[in-house]
Motif scaffolding. Structure first.
Motif, short mmCIF file in Angstrom:
data_model
loop_
_atom_site.label_atom_id
_atom_site.label_comp_id
_atom_site.label_asym_id
_atom_site.label_seq_id
_atom_site.Cartn_x
_atom_site.Cartn_y
_atom_site.Cartn_z
N SER A 50 0.84 -1.19 0.00
CA SER A 50 0.00 0.00 0.00
C SER A 50 0.87 1.24 0.00
CB SER A 50 -0.90 0.05 1.22
OG SER A 50 -1.45 1.37 1.33
N ASP A 52 0.28 4.93 0.69
CA ASP A 52 -0.74 5.82 1.25
C ASP A 52 -0.90 7.07 0.38
OD1 ASP A 52 -2.26 7.51 3.03
OD2 ASP A 52 -1.54 6.23 4.66
N PRO A 82 -12.16 4.19 -2.84
CA PRO A 82 -12.12 4.02 -1.40
C PRO A 82 -13.53 3.99 -0.80
CG PRO A 82 -11.53 6.29 -1.98
CD PRO A 82 -11.66 5.52 -3.28
N THR A 88 -7.32 7.06 6.05
CA THR A 88 -6.32 5.99 6.01
C THR A 88 -6.69 4.70 6.74
OG1 THR A 88 -4.61 7.65 5.73
CG2 THR A 88 -3.90 5.50 6.56
N ASN A 91 -9.84 2.69 5.47
CA ASN A 91 -9.67 2.09 4.14
C ASN A 91 -8.63 0.99 4.09
OD1 ASN A 91 -11.46 3.13 1.84
ND2 ASN A 91 -11.13 4.88 3.21
N HIS A 92 -7.54 1.17 4.80
CA HIS A 92 -6.59 0.04 4.86
C HIS A 92 -7.28 -1.18 5.45
CE1 HIS A 92 -3.24 2.82 4.05
NE2 HIS A 92 -2.66 1.73 3.60
N TYR A 204 3.96 -1.28 3.55
CA TYR A 204 3.28 0.03 3.52
C TYR A 204 4.27 1.19 3.35
CZ TYR A 204 1.01 4.14 5.60
OH TYR A 204 0.52 5.40 5.84
N ASP A 254 -4.95 3.72 -0.40
CA ASP A 254 -6.15 3.80 0.43
C ASP A 254 -7.12 4.89 -0.03
OD1 ASP A 254 -4.16 5.60 1.11
OD2 ASP A 254 -4.52 5.50 3.27
N HIS A 255 -6.60 5.92 -0.69
CA HIS A 255 -7.41 7.07 -1.11
C HIS A 255 -6.53 7.96 -1.97
CE1 HIS A 255 -4.97 9.24 1.73
NE2 HIS A 255 -5.28 8.35 2.66
N ASN A 389 -12.89 -0.90 -3.01
CA ASN A 389 -11.78 -1.62 -2.37
C ASN A 389 -12.20 -2.82 -1.51
OD1 ASN A 389 -12.66 -0.27 -0.06
ND2 ASN A 389 -10.81 0.99 0.18
#
Ligand SMILES: [Zn+2]
Length: 422
Positions: A50, A52, A82, A88, A91-92, A204, A254-255, A389
Motif C-alpha cells: 500500500s 498511502d 475508497p 487511512t 480504508n486500509h 506500507y 487507500d485514497h 476496495n
C-alpha cells in the motif's frame, strides 16, 4: 567529583535506556512456534503493497516508469474506489477485511465509542494494539487461522491480536527503518525454510501521503515522493525475483488527495457545546455523540442552521450510499449527528494543510486510489474498470486458497476473479 560521577552515570543510563528503547521500537516481532500446515506449502506468495495517498492518476501524472512497466505485465484498474470516509485507517482495514468501515468498526482515524467511553486514535499506541476496536477477520488473520503464515511491514490493525492472532512476523509502526533494510527484511522472510516462510506479506509506504498533505497533490515534493516509491517498488520486485519463488504483487492505495480551501476552514467551535457532546473529528467528517439523548434534536438544529460548507444529518438520515448511517452502524460508533464537509472545505480550528482527503469518492473524483497487480497468478496486460476496495479481500483469499464466510463480508469474488489466470 562524586557529583560529576553521578552525572556521568545518569547520562550513561539515559543513553542505555534510549538505545534499548530505540531497539525495541524498531525490532521485528516474531511469534514463536508458528509453522505452515503441510498442505499449505505449495501455496503461492502474495506481497500486498500500500502506498498511502497514491492518487489514481499519479502513475501517469508523475511518470512513474517502473510502476508503468510492472503494471503493463499484469493488471491495471482505472481506479480503486475508497470506502467512505476516504481516510487511512478505515480504508486500509476495508482492503484487508472486505467490509465497509461501519461494518468492520474502524470508522475513522479517530473514533469515539460511547459504550466503551473511550477513544481510538491512529497515533495512540495503546489503542492501535487493542483488538476490541477491530471487527472482521483481516486477511493475515484468516491465513494464520488456516495455518498459512503471514508477515507485516506495517498495516493498520497488524499490531493487535485480532481474533487472538498476530501476524507471525511484524514490525511495530515507525518511520525510522531505511527502505533498503525494509526490502532486505522481505527477502529474508522469503528465504526462510518453507515451513516458516510467510505467504502473505503486507508492505506500507507513508511518503506520498505525507508530501500530498504538506505540499498538495500538484507539488514537486509529491512528485519526488512518487518517484521514491517507484524506485523502491522496483528494487523490491528485483530483490524478490532473485528468490525464484512464485510471488504475486498487489499494489494498492487507500485514497487519493485533493487541494482544499485553506483560507476558510470550517470552525465548529461556536456551534458545539463540549459539555454536552463527545466529538470525533476526521477532517471531512465529524461524529457528534450527544450525551443526553433528549438533546439530540436541539443540537442538530443548531448544527443544521450552521450549514454552509457542510451538511448535517441525524444518524438515521445519513444517505445510504455512504454506508455510514444507523443501519450500517454495527459497532455503534457513528455519531448521533454526522457532519460531512463539502469539498474543498475542511473541518479545522486552524489553517489546514493544502492537501487532504476523506470526501466521498463519487462526489470528489480526486479521492480515487490506485490498483495494480502483477505476478504469475495474474493475467498479463489486463485493464479493468474502477471498483470498490472491499472486493480485494475475496481476490486475496482466492489466490491463497483460504476459506472465508462469504455472507460476513461486503466484497464479492465475481468483481475481480477475471484478473486471475485460470
Ligand atoms: Zn492514507
Amino acid at each position: 567529583m562524586e557529583k560529576c560521577y553521578n552525572l556521568a552515570l545518569a547520562i550513561f543510563l539515559w543513553l542505555v535506556s534510549f538505545a534499548c528503547f530505540a531497539q525495541t521500537d524498531t525490532a521485528q516481532q516474531v511469534i514463536p512456534n508458528r509453522l505452515n500446515g503441510t498442505d499449505q506449502l505449495t501455496k503461492p506468495y502474495v506481497i500486498l503493497i500500500s502506498v498511502d495517498g497514491f492518487r489514481y492518476d499519479y502513475m501517469e501524472k508523475y511518470e512513474a516508469r517502473h510502476l508503468q512497466q510492472l503494471a503493463s505485465k499484469g493488471v491495471e484498474a482505472d481506479a480503486l474506489l475508497p470506502s467512505f470516509p476516504s481516510v487511512t485507517f478505515p480504508n486500509h482495514y476495508s482492503i484487508v477485511t472486505g467490509m465497509y468501515p461501519a461494518h468492520h468498526g474502524l470508522i475513522g482515524n479517530t473514533i469515539y465509542d460511547p459504550a466503551k467511553k473511550s477513544r481510538y486514535n491512529m497515533s495512540n499506541a495503546k489503542a492501535v494494539k487493542d483488538p476490541s476496536w477491530y471487527g472482521g477477520i483481516p486477511i493475515w488473520t484468516l491465513a494464520e487461522q488456516q495455518h498459512l503464515l503471514s508477515a507485516s511491514f506495517y498495516w493498520p490493525g497488524s499490531e493487535a491480536p485480532i481474533a487472538g492472532l498476530l501476524p507471525s512476523y511484524y514490525y511495530p509502526y515507525n518511520e525510522k527503518i531505511p527502505i533498503a533494510q525494509r526490502i532486505h527484511a522481505v527477502v529474508e522472510w522469503l528465504s526462510l525454510p518453507e515451513e516458516k516462510r510467510p505467504h502473505i506479506i503486507n508492505f506500507y509506504f507513508p511518503e506520498v501521503d505525507h508530501a500530498g498533505h504538506r505540499y498538495g497533490p500538484d507539488a514537486p515534493e509529491t512528485a519526488q515522493a512518487v518517484h521514491f516509491v517507484d524506485s523502491a517498488v522496483y528494487a523490491l520486485s528485483l530483490a524478490v525475483q532473485k528468490t525464484g519463488l512464485p510471488v504475486n504483487f498487489v499494489f494498492v492505495s487507500d485514497h487519493g488527495m485533493t487541494t482544499i480551501n485553506q483560507d476558510e476552514p470550517i470552525n465548529l467551535s461556536p456551534l458545539l457545546d463540549t459539555t454536552k457532546v463527545d466529538v470525533a473529528f476526521n477532517g471531512t467528517i465529524v461524529d457528534v455523540h450527544v450525551r443526553d439523548k433528549k438533546e439530540i434534536k436541539a443540537i442538530y438544529n443548531v448544527l443544521k442552521a450552521g450549514e454552509e460548507h457542510y451538511r448535517a444529518y441525524l444518524k438515521k438520515k445519513v444517505p445510504s450510499k455512504y454506508h455510514y448511517g444507523k443501519k450500517d452502524d454495527r459497532f455503534k460508533r457513528i455519531g448521533d449527528i454526522v457532519l460531512i464537509a463539502n469539498a474543498p472545505y475542511y473541518f479545522s480550528i486552524k489553517r489546514p494543510n493544502p492537501g487532504a482527503h476523506g470526501y466521498y469518492v463519487y462526489d470528489t473524483p480526486d479521492m480515487k486510489a490506485t490498483f495494480l497487480a502483477w505476478g504469475p497468478g495474474f493475467k498479463e496486460g489486463a485493464h479493468i474498470p474502477a471498483f470498490e476496495n472491499i472486493h480485494i479481500y475475496p481476490l486475496l483469499a482466492k489466490m491463497l486458497g483460504l476459506h472465508y464466510e462469504h455472507h460476513a463480508i461486503d466484497g464479492k469474488m465475481k468483481v475481480l476473479e477475471g484478473v486471475l489466470k485460470n
